[in-house]
Write a protein that holds these residues in place. Structure first.
Motif, short mmCIF file in Angstrom:
data_model
loop_
_atom_site.label_atom_id
_atom_site.label_comp_id
_atom_site.label_asym_id
_atom_site.label_seq_id
_atom_site.Cartn_x
_atom_site.Cartn_y
_atom_site.Cartn_z
N GLU A 373 0.83 -1.21 0.00
CA GLU A 373 0.00 0.00 0.00
C GLU A 373 0.86 1.25 0.00
O GLU A 373 0.57 2.22 -0.71
CB GLU A 373 -0.92 0.02 1.23
N LEU A 376 2.06 1.99 -3.41
CA LEU A 376 1.00 2.53 -4.27
C LEU A 376 0.61 3.94 -3.86
O LEU A 376 0.29 4.78 -4.72
CB LEU A 376 -0.21 1.60 -4.25
N GLU A 380 1.02 7.06 -6.50
CA GLU A 380 -0.03 8.03 -6.83
C GLU A 380 0.44 9.46 -6.58
O GLU A 380 0.21 10.35 -7.41
CB GLU A 380 -1.28 7.73 -6.01
N LEU A 395 4.65 1.50 -9.32
CA LEU A 395 3.53 0.70 -9.82
C LEU A 395 4.02 -0.64 -10.36
O LEU A 395 3.46 -1.70 -10.06
CB LEU A 395 2.78 1.47 -10.90
N VAL A 398 4.93 -3.30 -7.70
CA VAL A 398 3.80 -3.99 -7.08
C VAL A 398 3.20 -4.99 -8.05
O VAL A 398 2.95 -6.15 -7.70
CB VAL A 398 2.73 -2.98 -6.60
N ILE A 423 -2.59 3.05 -11.72
CA ILE A 423 -2.37 2.95 -10.27
C ILE A 423 -3.69 2.68 -9.55
O ILE A 423 -3.76 1.84 -8.64
CB ILE A 423 -1.69 4.23 -9.74
N GLU A 426 -4.57 -0.83 -10.06
CA GLU A 426 -3.70 -1.71 -9.27
C GLU A 426 -4.13 -1.75 -7.81
O GLU A 426 -4.05 -2.81 -7.16
CB GLU A 426 -2.25 -1.24 -9.38
N ARG A 427 -4.58 -0.64 -7.27
CA ARG A 427 -5.08 -0.63 -5.89
C ARG A 427 -6.26 -1.59 -5.76
O ARG A 427 -6.38 -2.32 -4.76
CB ARG A 427 -5.49 0.78 -5.48
N GLU A 430 -4.61 -5.23 -5.93
CA GLU A 430 -3.69 -5.58 -4.84
C GLU A 430 -4.37 -5.53 -3.47
O GLU A 430 -4.10 -6.38 -2.62
CB GLU A 430 -2.50 -4.62 -4.86
#
Length: 483
Positions: A373, A376, A380, A395, A398, A423, A426-427, A430
């Motif tokens: 986290e 990420l 961002e 990014l 991860v 991003i 991806e959040r 993930e």
């Protein structure tokens, strides 16, 4: 005890221990599996190091209550988004959060509020009670106060992000929640007006800054480094808080303390040596105390959340939510060979989350902060600040951990908007099932999406709608005339 005789907060520091039992854990491996001690009087609650540590452990115990980080808070946040489809319409397993139908009388609302303020009050007890103690060293007292301030900050952040209007809607000018910073044991101080959202965030960040200074660099074992706060824990949470208020410069400043590199491999060079694990499955269901886990709440067979409060029961055993086939699992950024797909189970044609896969008793550790986290968050903030190469590298680290052969579209590395979209996606991949989706929607001032299937649906909730945030609980409305 001599040092407390003249402390004006003594009388109410004691009876705030509800139930009136002290929990003791003399530097046990977890720090969160306290052994009950018999009830003690108000003359000696702070008179031994073990009892003091028991009070600190009590704050963590309040935080890991079923209605808070024991599981339900994460569930409430996740099902507000579009990733999960409800099956049972069971009000005991966050159906009202899924369809945005909470009222002031909802059990979830009242229990969440009570759990958060119990955590805050137990932190206030420790902070005030250790101001002048001579039972432990000043260094030890300062570290315990640092833990208490960190946990108070986390509890307030959890409250303000669901009960207050998003900070970014008006820069925090809206009314938030009552800011209680004194230890309380009775109802005499219940009447307290709400502080503004901005004032709550100011206090959260003040607590985290002070916690960072007071907390140790690390603890004596990997287990304690995972389950007790240290300096990096406070720093990591600050990246989340600053991201919520769109203070991207501060996100990057804090993240750089524990992510000092500008290219992979990324790892912390101070305190605990945080880094991504090679396989996310190690973090979920394997070794819960890896250096990727910045803070997790431990469970044991005799100290675990049970039944409908357990994430493993809700998501996997009773299968009350399945993954939306039109949600993140269908996104091209999450390919079939991505190893994170192993954290999904297919049953009768539906896909279910299995990050919490232990059967009863539900002893999966609950993740609160992971290094992924932080990467990420940093990605961002870097992208928002025009540092596209850094954002892309973070990014890629991860995503590449789980799908090393994946190639992002060329524009991802050079176009700010494309990078930010990647991003955000991806959040969703993930951090799925870890309590982030509802929060991410609100901090970006995005509507809560419509979702459902042929059996059950819920409509979109616009940012201006009354049910965009949680309603004030009846328990507060009935006892606080100034709310």
């Amino acid at each position: 005890m001599q040092n407390f005789i003249h402390n004006p907060v003594k009388k109410y520091l004691i009876w705030a221990l509800v139930p009136i039992t002290i929990f003791q854990s003399c530097k046990s491996e977890s720090g969160l599996y306290p052994i009950p001690e018999t009830s003690i009087s108000d003359q000696n609650v702070f008179d031994t190091p073990a009892r003091i540590e028991g009070l600190v452990n009590g704050i963590y115990r309040n935080l890991k209550a079923a209605s808070l980080y024991g599981g339900r808070y994460l569930l409430y946040q996740d099902v507000r988004g579009e990733e999960f489809i409800n099956v049972t319409a069971n009000s005991y397993t966050a159906y009202e959060s899924w369809n945005n139908s909470y009222s002031s009388g909802s059990n979830d609302i009242n229990n969440l509020w009570t759990g958060a303020y119990a955590t805050i009050n137990s932190a206030n007890i420790v902070i005030q009670g250790l101001e002048n103690t001579e039972v432990i060293s000043r260094e030890a007292a300062s570290a315990y106060i640092g833990e208490a301030k960190f946990l108070r900050a986390l509890a307030y952040f959890s409250l303000i992000t669901v009960f207050g209007q998003p900070y970014n809607s008006d820069q925090g000018a809206s009314a938030g929640v009552p800011l209680r910073l004194q230890a309380e044991t009775g109802t005499q101080n219940n009447d307290l007006a709400r502080s503004s959202v901005a004032e709550i965030y100011t206090q959260i960040l003040k607590d985290l800054d002070e916690a960072e200074q007071a907390l140790p660099d690390k603890h004596a074992s990997a287990s304690l480094n995972t389950t007790r706060a240290h300096k990096n824990t406070a720093i990591a949470l600050k990246t989340r808080v600053y991201l919520t208020t769109k203070n991207f410069a501060k996100v990057s400043e804090e993240a750089a303390k524990i992510v000092p590199q500008t290219a992979a491999p990324f790892s912390a060079q101070r305190g605990v040596a945080h880094q991504l694990q090679s396989d996310l499955q190690t973090v979920f269901g394997g070794n819960y105390t890896t250096t990727e886990s910045i803070l997790s709440l431990p469970m044991t067979p005799t100290d675990a959340v049970s039944g409908q409060s357990a994430l493993g029961y809700v998501y996997l055993v009773n299968r009350e939510y399945y993954l939306n086939p039109n949600g993140i699992i269908s996104d091209a950024q999450w390919r079939s060979n991505d190893t994170r797909r192993a954290l999904i189970q297919t049953t009768s044609g539906r896909q279910y989350l299995r990050k919490y896969a232990k059967a009863s008793p539900y002893i999966d550790y609950i993740p609160v902060i992971r290094y992924a986290e932080v990467l990420l968050n940093y990605a961002e903030s870097a992208a928002e600040s025009g540092q596209l190469a850094l954002g892309y590298s973070l990014l890629s680290a991860v995503h590449g951990r789980s799908d090393a052969s994946f190639t992002f579209p060329a524009a991802t590395a050079s176009d700010r908007s494309t990078l930010l979209n990647a991003i955000a996606t991806e959040r969703r991949i993930e951090l799925l099932g870890e309590g982030f989706r509802g929060h991410d929607l609100l901090r970006k001032l995005q509507p809560l999406p419509a979702k459902g299937d042929a059996n059950i649906q819920t409509p979109k909730v616009e940012t201006s709608a009354q049910n965009y945030i949680f309603p004030a609980p009846n328990t507060e409305l009935a006892t606080n005339k100034l709310f």
